[in-house]
Design a protein around this motif. Structure first.
Motif, PDB file in Angstrom:
ATOM      1  N   ASP A   1      26.786  -2.793  25.789  1.00 41.25           N
ATOM      2  CA  ASP A   1      26.675  -3.793  26.854  1.00 41.25           C
ATOM      3  C   ASP A   1      25.688  -4.896  26.499  1.00 41.25           C
ATOM      4  N   TYR A   2      25.222  -4.934  25.265  1.00 41.63           N
ATOM      5  CA  TYR A   2      24.291  -5.978  24.853  1.00 41.63           C
ATOM      6  C   TYR A   2      24.960  -7.345  24.863  1.00 41.63           C
ATOM      7  N   THR A   3      24.181  -8.376  25.152  1.00 39.67           N
ATOM      8  CA  THR A   3      24.698  -9.738  25.079  1.00 39.67           C
ATOM      9  C   THR A   3      25.047 -10.086  23.632  1.00 39.67           C
ATOM     10  N   GLY A   4      25.879 -11.116  23.480  1.00 40.02           N
ATOM     11  CA  GLY A   4      26.465 -11.408  22.181  1.00 40.02           C
ATOM     12  C   GLY A   4      25.503 -11.767  21.080  1.00 40.02           C
ATOM     13  N   TRP A   5      24.339 -12.332  21.400  1.00 39.68           N
ATOM     14  CA  TRP A   5      23.432 -12.771  20.339  1.00 39.68           C
ATOM     15  C   TRP A   5      22.686 -11.609  19.705  1.00 39.68           C
ATOM     16  N   ARG A   6      22.690 -10.445  20.349  1.00 41.57           N
ATOM     17  CA  ARG A   6      21.958  -9.312  19.804  1.00 41.57           C
ATOM     18  C   ARG A   6      22.753  -8.616  18.698  1.00 41.57           C
ATOM     19  N   ILE A   7      22.037  -8.019  17.786  1.00 39.84           N
ATOM     20  CA  ILE A   7      22.639  -7.332  16.643  1.00 39.84           C
ATOM     21  C   ILE A   7      22.489  -5.835  16.812  1.00 39.84           C
TER      22      ILE A   7
ATOM     23  N   LYS B   1      20.431 -21.032  13.812  1.00 42.47           N
ATOM     24  CA  LYS B   1      20.014 -20.371  15.054  1.00 42.47           C
ATOM     25  C   LYS B   1      19.411 -19.007  14.754  1.00 42.47           C
ATOM     26  N   TYR B   2      20.049 -18.264  13.872  1.00 44.43           N
ATOM     27  CA  TYR B   2      19.558 -16.921  13.574  1.00 44.43           C
ATOM     28  C   TYR B   2      18.402 -16.924  12.584  1.00 44.43           C
ATOM     29  N   VAL B   3      18.240 -18.019  11.847  1.00 44.49           N
ATOM     30  CA  VAL B   3      17.005 -18.176  11.076  1.00 44.49           C
ATOM     31  C   VAL B   3      15.823 -18.253  12.037  1.00 44.49           C
ATOM     32  N   ALA B   4      15.990 -19.030  13.119  1.00 46.57           N
ATOM     33  CA  ALA B   4      14.923 -19.161  14.111  1.00 46.57           C
ATOM     34  C   ALA B   4      14.637 -17.825  14.791  1.00 46.57           C
ATOM     35  N   ILE B   5      15.705 -17.110  15.154  1.00 50.11           N
ATOM     36  CA  ILE B   5      15.512 -15.818  15.815  1.00 50.11           C
ATOM     37  C   ILE B   5      14.839 -14.832  14.865  1.00 50.11           C
ATOM     38  N   TYR B   6      15.212 -14.891  13.589  1.00 48.59           N
ATOM     39  CA  TYR B   6      14.584 -14.032  12.589  1.00 48.59           C
ATOM     40  C   TYR B   6      13.070 -14.242  12.553  1.00 48.59           C
ATOM     41  N   TYR B   7      12.633 -15.504  12.463  1.00 54.39           N
ATOM     42  CA  TYR B   7      11.196 -15.770  12.412  1.00 54.39           C
ATOM     43  C   TYR B   7      10.519 -15.409  13.734  1.00 54.39           C
ATOM     44  N   PHE B   8      11.218 -15.622  14.828  1.00 56.20           N
ATOM     45  CA  PHE B   8      10.664 -15.233  16.128  1.00 56.20           C
ATOM     46  C   PHE B   8      10.324 -13.746  16.139  1.00 56.20           C
ATOM     47  N   PHE B   9      11.260 -12.922  15.661  1.00 51.70           N
ATOM     48  CA  PHE B   9      11.029 -11.475  15.719  1.00 51.70           C
ATOM     49  C   PHE B   9      10.078 -10.991  14.625  1.00 51.70           C
ATOM     50  N   GLU B  10       9.999 -11.699  13.526  1.00 50.53           N
ATOM     51  CA  GLU B  10       8.964 -11.376  12.541  1.00 50.53           C
ATOM     52  C   GLU B  10       7.590 -11.480  13.196  1.00 50.53           C
TER      53      GLU B  10
ATOM     54  N   HIS C   1      28.788   2.234  11.366  1.00 48.59           N
ATOM     55  CA  HIS C   1      29.301   1.017  11.989  1.00 48.59           C
ATOM     56  C   HIS C   1      28.143   0.256  12.621  1.00 48.59           C
ATOM     57  N   GLY C   2      28.385  -0.996  13.005  1.00 45.51           N
ATOM     58  CA  GLY C   2      27.394  -1.809  13.673  1.00 45.51           C
ATOM     59  C   GLY C   2      28.088  -2.965  14.356  1.00 45.51           C
ATOM     60  N   ARG C   3      27.339  -4.045  14.628  1.00 46.50           N
ATOM     61  CA  ARG C   3      27.937  -5.230  15.246  1.00 46.50           C
ATOM     62  C   ARG C   3      27.165  -6.466  14.863  1.00 46.50           C
ATOM     63  N   GLN C   4      27.883  -7.473  14.389  1.00 43.89           N
ATOM     64  CA  GLN C   4      27.288  -8.770  14.142  1.00 43.89           C
ATOM     65  C   GLN C   4      27.255  -9.577  15.443  1.00 43.89           C
ATOM     66  N   PRO C   5      26.329 -10.518  15.564  1.00 35.00           N
ATOM     67  CA  PRO C   5      26.274 -11.325  16.794  1.00 35.00           C
ATOM     68  C   PRO C   5      27.494 -12.223  16.909  1.00 35.00           C
ATOM     69  N   TYR C   6      27.760 -12.685  18.126  1.00 28.22           N
ATOM     70  CA  TYR C   6      28.973 -13.480  18.348  1.00 28.22           C
ATOM     71  C   TYR C   6      28.771 -14.389  19.551  1.00 28.22           C
ATOM     72  N   ILE C   7      29.699 -15.318  19.702  1.00 27.92           N
ATOM     73  CA  ILE C   7      29.751 -16.209  20.862  1.00 27.92           C
ATOM     74  C   ILE C   7      31.099 -16.005  21.539  1.00 27.92           C
ATOM     75  N   GLY C   8      31.108 -15.906  22.856  1.00 27.88           N
ATOM     76  CA  GLY C   8      32.360 -15.748  23.572  1.00 27.88           C
ATOM     77  C   GLY C   8      32.487 -14.378  24.204  1.00 27.88           C
ATOM     78  N   ILE C   9      33.723 -13.948  24.388  1.00 32.08           N
ATOM     79  CA  ILE C   9      34.024 -12.673  25.034  1.00 32.08           C
ATOM     80  C   ILE C   9      34.416 -11.654  23.972  1.00 32.08           C
ATOM     81  N   ARG C  10      33.867 -10.483  24.075  1.00 35.45           N
ATOM     82  CA  ARG C  10      34.190  -9.400  23.145  1.00 35.45           C
ATOM     83  C   ARG C  10      34.059  -8.082  23.893  1.00 35.45           C
TER      84      ARG C  10
END
Length: 421
Positions: A154-160, A332-341, A405-414
């Protein structure tokens, strides 16, 4: 609360570097992809030309998953036909699952597996004893009208969701797991990484035997924290869900008993002792357990790198966003990467260590894992990763003792559904 002032730091860094360097060089060297990732061609490896009438069976260059698709002369038109076909050839399918680690049913049409109930019927045909209890780390919901089907996340799409073997932190964990693509995303991203964790261990033993020895000696201790729903919303990204949802009860004592029956040490942030000596608990719940880093596959006898470090180690979060930024070529994910670092460093500093911020893994003696060991393991996981994009009404069956298995981030409905045994 700490996130708002520091979010400007990575965003500013991205703006400065965007016009100067390729994305790969905006990422710290330790998290650069070992090999370029791309969509797996499931017809590039081989096939079973003499398989069965009306079905083709092909696999990719990595040998998994085996894709089963109908031919033009297919006589499989309804879910009844499909289930009957699976029942008739179940032995063959399970034999091939043992070889390839995964089966992908694709192109059978929406008339066959067009809803969660039909997906559950197909899954029950292969695994009559599907489980209903979920003690994993993702946020999931039971699907109405079914007994054993859940949303995959149930995670939002931007989460990995980093690649993992389902619930491999438990003493007893699922043997097989099913996925149904009810609504695959149409946009960029959203791929499902598949990882051969048997090959991960083989590669580690070949090139980094010292890491394997250190993990076999020190084992892996899992530290997981769960929010108390009664305390309101949780804004800590490193705590994935509440313990009430985890254990399906608001009774902390019952939750603790269930945790203990599954091999977890448990405690709560707040413990109250009444005048009669009885205890009550509230607040954040902590679960701790220790497991070896590998297991022997019960069917094949192969040793598998079977653990949840790739998900639960605190440094996994920025690492996965770094990998996603390169795979998706997304600033976008470069920014998120540095944010979480920065967030991992700062919050662990404020909380008194990475083990206190949410989920984390250490060795059994409480000593932090060597940072270089963690980097090498994550690089080896990505080296053995393939990516495939779901298509409408795909059904995948994975050998959860071997293929993660895992999940890559996405935009839209999944909307991907799952069931397991």
């Amino acid at each position: 609360s700490f996130a708002q002032p520091i979010v400007l730091v990575p965003l500013l860094a991205v703006l400065i570097t965007r016009c100067l360097v390729p994305i790969e060089y905006a990422i710290r060297a330790k998290y650069r992809l070992p090999v370029p990732t791309k969509q797996e061609n499931l017809t590039a490896g081989g096939s079973y030309p003499d398989f069965l009438p009306s079905i083709t069976a092909t696999y990719g260059s990595h040998g998994f998953p085996l894709m089963l698709s109908p031919t033009n002369v297919s006589r499989i038109h309804t879910i009844d036909d499909f289930v009957q076909w699976v029942e008739l050839h179940k032995s063959w399918l399970l034999d091939k699952l043992a070889i390839h680690g995964g089966l992908l049913f694709r192109g059978f049409g929406s008339a066959l597996v067009s809803n969660p109930a039909n997906f559950e019927r197909l899954a029950f045909t292969i695994e009559p004893n599907l489980e209903t209890e979920y003690l994993g780390t993702s946020s999931r919901s039971a699907v109405a009208g079914t007994k054993a089907v859940h949303t995959s996340s149930d995670y939002t799409g931007w989460r990995i969701i980093p690649s993992h073997l389902e619930m491999s932190f438990k003493d007893v964990f699922p043997q097989r797991i099913f996925f149904y693509a009810q609504d695959p995303n149409d946009g960029k991203g959203g791929e499902t990484p598949l990882v051969d964790f048997r090959q991960v261990l083989r590669d580690l033993k070949h090139s980094h035997s010292g890491i394997v020895e250190r993990f076999q000696q020190g084992k892996i201790t899992y530290i997981r924290k769960y929010h108390d729903l009664d305390e309101g919303p949780c804004y800590n990204y490193f705590i994935h869900k509440d313990w009430q949802s985890m254990f399906q009860t608001n009774n902390a004592t019952l939750a603790g008993q269930t945790a203990e029956s599954n091999g977890f040490e448990w405690s709560f942030e707040k413990e109250t002792i009444a005048s009669d000596g009885s205890k009550s608990y509230r607040g954040t719940m902590s679960l701790i357990n220790t497991r070896p880093p590998s297991r022997i596959h019960p069917s094949t006898g192969d040793e598998i790198w079977s653990n949840h470090m790739n998900v639960l180690h605190a440094d996994s979060i920025p690492a996965e966003f770094a990998f996603a930024a390169q795979h998706l070529q997304s600033w976008k994910y470069v920014a998120i990467y540095y944010f979480f670092e920065i967030a991992v460093w700062l919050q662990s500093l404020l909380a008194g260590g990475k083990a206190e911020i949410g989920h984390h893994t250490t060795h059994s003696n409480g000593i932090e894992m060597d940072a270089k060991d963690v980097e090498v393991i994550k690089q080896t996981v990505w080296k053995n990763t393939i990516l495939y994009q779901h298509q409408k009404d795909d059904v995948a069956l994975l050998d959860n003792y071997r293929v993660g298995h895992g999940r890559q981030p996405y935009i839209g409905i999944r909307r991907i559904l799952t069931a397991w045994h």
